[in-house]
Design an enzyme around this catalytic site. Structure first.
Site, PDB file in Angstrom:
ATOM      1  N   ASP A   1      -5.661   0.800  61.865  1.00  0.00           N
ATOM      2  CA  ASP A   1      -5.271   2.076  60.564  1.00  0.00           C
ATOM      3  C   ASP A   1      -5.073   2.832  62.087  1.00  0.00           C
ATOM      4  O   ASP A   1      -5.691   2.744  63.239  1.00  0.00           O
ATOM      5  CB  ASP A   1      -5.852   2.261  59.375  1.00  0.00           C
ATOM      6  CG  ASP A   1      -5.952   3.985  59.171  1.00  0.00           C
ATOM      7  OD1 ASP A   1      -4.760   3.978  59.208  1.00  0.00           O
ATOM      8  OD2 ASP A   1      -6.399   4.499  59.614  1.00  0.00           O
TER       9      ASP A   1
ATOM     10  N   ASP B   1      -4.884   7.104  61.529  1.00  0.00           N
ATOM     11  CA  ASP B   1      -5.507   8.319  61.484  1.00  0.00           C
ATOM     12  C   ASP B   1      -7.098   8.051  60.415  1.00  0.00           C
ATOM     13  O   ASP B   1      -6.829   7.450  59.824  1.00  0.00           O
ATOM     14  CB  ASP B   1      -4.407   9.397  60.070  1.00  0.00           C
ATOM     15  CG  ASP B   1      -3.478   9.548  60.626  1.00  0.00           C
ATOM     16  OD1 ASP B   1      -2.492   9.459  60.219  1.00  0.00           O
ATOM     17  OD2 ASP B   1      -3.028   9.814  61.752  1.00  0.00           O
TER      18      ASP B   1
ATOM     19  N   GLU C   1      -7.400  13.498  61.800  1.00  0.00           N
ATOM     20  CA  GLU C   1      -7.233  14.901  59.664  1.00  0.00           C
ATOM     21  C   GLU C   1      -7.740  16.189  60.091  1.00  0.00           C
ATOM     22  O   GLU C   1      -7.144  16.269  59.347  1.00  0.00           O
ATOM     23  CB  GLU C   1      -7.926  13.555  58.903  1.00  0.00           C
ATOM     24  CG  GLU C   1      -7.791  12.226  58.832  1.00  0.00           C
ATOM     25  CD  GLU C   1      -6.438  12.503  58.040  1.00  0.00           C
ATOM     26  OE1 GLU C   1      -5.979  13.252  57.577  1.00  0.00           O
ATOM     27  OE2 GLU C   1      -5.701  10.913  58.001  1.00  0.00           O
TER      28      GLU C   1
ATOM     29  N   GLY D   1       1.144  12.158  53.559  1.00  0.00           N
ATOM     30  CA  GLY D   1       0.942  13.460  53.399  1.00  0.00           C
ATOM     31  C   GLY D   1       1.710  14.826  52.142  1.00  0.00           C
ATOM     32  O   GLY D   1       1.546  15.607  51.326  1.00  0.00           O
TER      33      GLY D   1
ATOM     34  N   ARG E   1       0.281  14.287  49.288  1.00  0.00           N
ATOM     35  CA  ARG E   1      -0.873  14.927  48.596  1.00  0.00           C
ATOM     36  C   ARG E   1      -0.322  16.141  48.984  1.00  0.00           C
ATOM     37  O   ARG E   1      -1.094  16.728  47.312  1.00  0.00           O
ATOM     38  CB  ARG E   1      -1.472  14.694  50.579  1.00  0.00           C
ATOM     39  CG  ARG E   1      -2.697  14.946  50.288  1.00  0.00           C
ATOM     40  CD  ARG E   1      -3.562  15.066  51.772  1.00  0.00           C
ATOM     41  NE  ARG E   1      -3.435  13.840  51.667  1.00  0.00           N
ATOM     42  CZ  ARG E   1      -3.431  13.126  52.853  1.00  0.00           C
ATOM     43  NH1 ARG E   1      -3.643  13.684  54.006  1.00  0.00           N
ATOM     44  NH2 ARG E   1      -3.812  11.294  53.179  1.00  0.00           N
TER      45      ARG E   1
ATOM     46  N   LYS F   1       5.364  20.900  57.973  1.00  0.00           N
ATOM     47  CA  LYS F   1       3.473  20.502  58.889  1.00  0.00           C
ATOM     48  C   LYS F   1       3.143  19.266  59.572  1.00  0.00           C
ATOM     49  O   LYS F   1       3.132  19.717  60.330  1.00  0.00           O
ATOM     50  CB  LYS F   1       3.351  19.760  57.223  1.00  0.00           C
ATOM     51  CG  LYS F   1       1.609  19.301  57.336  1.00  0.00           C
ATOM     52  CD  LYS F   1       1.480  17.677  57.819  1.00  0.00           C
ATOM     53  CE  LYS F   1       0.519  17.354  58.313  1.00  0.00           C
ATOM     54  NZ  LYS F   1       0.437  15.903  58.835  1.00  0.00           N
TER      55      LYS F   1
ATOM     56  N   THR G   1       0.024   2.264  59.085  1.00  0.00           N
ATOM     57  CA  THR G   1      -0.388   3.463  58.697  1.00  0.00           C
ATOM     58  C   THR G   1       0.168   4.169  57.485  1.00  0.00           C
ATOM     59  O   THR G   1       2.186   3.240  57.646  1.00  0.00           O
ATOM     60  CB  THR G   1      -0.510   4.450  59.820  1.00  0.00           C
ATOM     61  OG1 THR G   1      -0.565   5.562  59.788  1.00  0.00           O
ATOM     62  CG2 THR G   1       0.910   4.024  60.559  1.00  0.00           C
TER      63      THR G   1
ATOM     64  N   SER H   1       3.837   8.458  59.917  1.00  0.00           N
ATOM     65  CA  SER H   1       5.664   8.128  60.914  1.00  0.00           C
ATOM     66  C   SER H   1       5.254   7.898  61.292  1.00  0.00           C
ATOM     67  O   SER H   1       4.356   8.151  62.778  1.00  0.00           O
ATOM     68  CB  SER H   1       6.238   9.682  60.505  1.00  0.00           C
ATOM     69  OG  SER H   1       5.569  10.716  61.389  1.00  0.00           O
TER      70      SER H   1
ATOM     71  N   ASP I   1     -10.511   3.007  57.967  1.00  0.00           N
ATOM     72  CA  ASP I   1     -11.211   4.547  57.794  1.00  0.00           C
ATOM     73  C   ASP I   1     -11.264   4.977  56.316  1.00  0.00           C
ATOM     74  O   ASP I   1     -12.210   5.672  55.714  1.00  0.00           O
ATOM     75  CB  ASP I   1     -10.585   6.040  58.429  1.00  0.00           C
ATOM     76  CG  ASP I   1      -9.484   6.616  57.942  1.00  0.00           C
ATOM     77  OD1 ASP I   1     -10.060   7.417  58.340  1.00  0.00           O
ATOM     78  OD2 ASP I   1      -8.696   5.233  57.810  1.00  0.00           O
TER      79      ASP I   1
END
Ligand code: XBP
Length: 278
Positions: free
Chosen positions: A14, A16, A23, A57, A60, A89, A126, A129, A187
């Site tokens: 993974d 992030d 993060e 994201g 989210r 972002k 992941t 992007s 994680d």
């Protein structure tokens, strides 16, 4: 001790929170974008910890908007708003990577180098992007990304985000490997679920944003991959007497018993040995 055919053929990482502690950079980038768009939103670390239960994201932002904007917004309007804010972002996040001093987490470079030397396949799966991954690793790796990773599956490769198994299934297909030959390093609860549902065993490296997540089914949960001089802390599972994560431990998580890497033979050599023994 008889030589043992190694089971481990690939590690799928993974990104992030696993390869690097990104993060907090993401969280700051979200908040700066919300300010630019005058949304009146601010995600605290505690709030972001909860929001990390949603992978992606853009997803989210949209979930937060649905819960915090006045009712009556059309779904397409919410989707477009989330898309626009997320694009900004992402630009802010990448600027932070370029101007900050982001580093790989403890033990990541050591494990990458050992896995590469042992001829293992190494991949990425992941929900972020490709551009984000390339920007992160351009600043955090000691060599070009392609020197380590033969497969990079991102939100540009597969639409479904974790806990969907799609990213791991795509990575396995690209490497032409079976799940039992690979291990995933993750994680989050979503990432753990995505890998397990792909048939992979999982090793979890926690951090403050996700240490409270449910990692049921993981083979081992530690606070970092660790180093010989900075061993990990075992939070759950069998570490087979190891003090840090190396390919011998990862193989032991697949086979149930630990063999020093020097005891490994590859499948072809093992087959030859079996033929000779007949
Ligand atoms: C982590 C995510 C991402 C990041 C934010 O992905 O869920 O959404 O939190 O990045 P993974 P984006 O753990 O699978 O690496 O804003 O680009 O989604």
């Amino acid at each position: 001790m008889s030589k043992q055919t190694r089971a481990l053929e690939a590690i799928i990482f993974d990104v992030d929170g696993t390869l690097a502690d990104t993060e907090e950079y993401h969280r700051q980038a979200f908040n700066e974008a919300f300010t630019e768009f005058d949304m009146g939103w601010h995600w605290s670390q505690a709030e972001y910890t909860d929001l990390l239960s949603i992978s992606g994201g853009r997803e989210r932002i949209r979930a937060y908007a649905e819960a915090h904007l006045q009712p009556g917004h059309r779904p397409t309007a919410l989707r477009e708003l989330a898309h626009t804010i997320h694009d900004r972002k992402s630009d802010i996040y990448r600027d932070k990577l370029c101007n900050g001093h982001i580093q790989l987490r403890s033990g990541v470079l050591r494990l990458l180098q050992q896995a590469k030397s042992a001829g293992l396949h190494i991949g990425i799966a992941t929900s972020s992007s490709t551009f984000n991954v390339e920007t992160l690793l351009a600043h955090a790796l000691d060599r070009p990304l392609s020197d380590y990773f033969e497969v990079v599956v991102t939100s540009d490769t597969v639409i479904d985000k974790k806990p969907s198994p799609a990213a791991y299934q795509f990575a396995l297909a690209e490497m032409a490997l079976a799940p039992h030959q690979c291990i995933a390093i993750e994680d989050t609860a979503n990432g753990n679920r995505a890998a397990l549902d792909s048939g992979l065993k999982t090793l979890i490296t926690t951090h403050p944003f996700t240490y409270t997540h449910d990692f049921s089914g993981a083979s081992l949960v530690v606070d970092a991959l660790g180093m010989p001089e900075a061993p990990f802390k075992v939070l759950a599972g069998n570490s087979h007497g190891s003090r840090y994560v190396d390919i011998s431990l990862l193989d032991a998580l697949l086979t149930g018993s630990r063999q020093p890497v020097s005891e490994w033979v590859d499948d072809d050599a093992a087959d030859d040995r079996l033929i000779m023994a007949k």
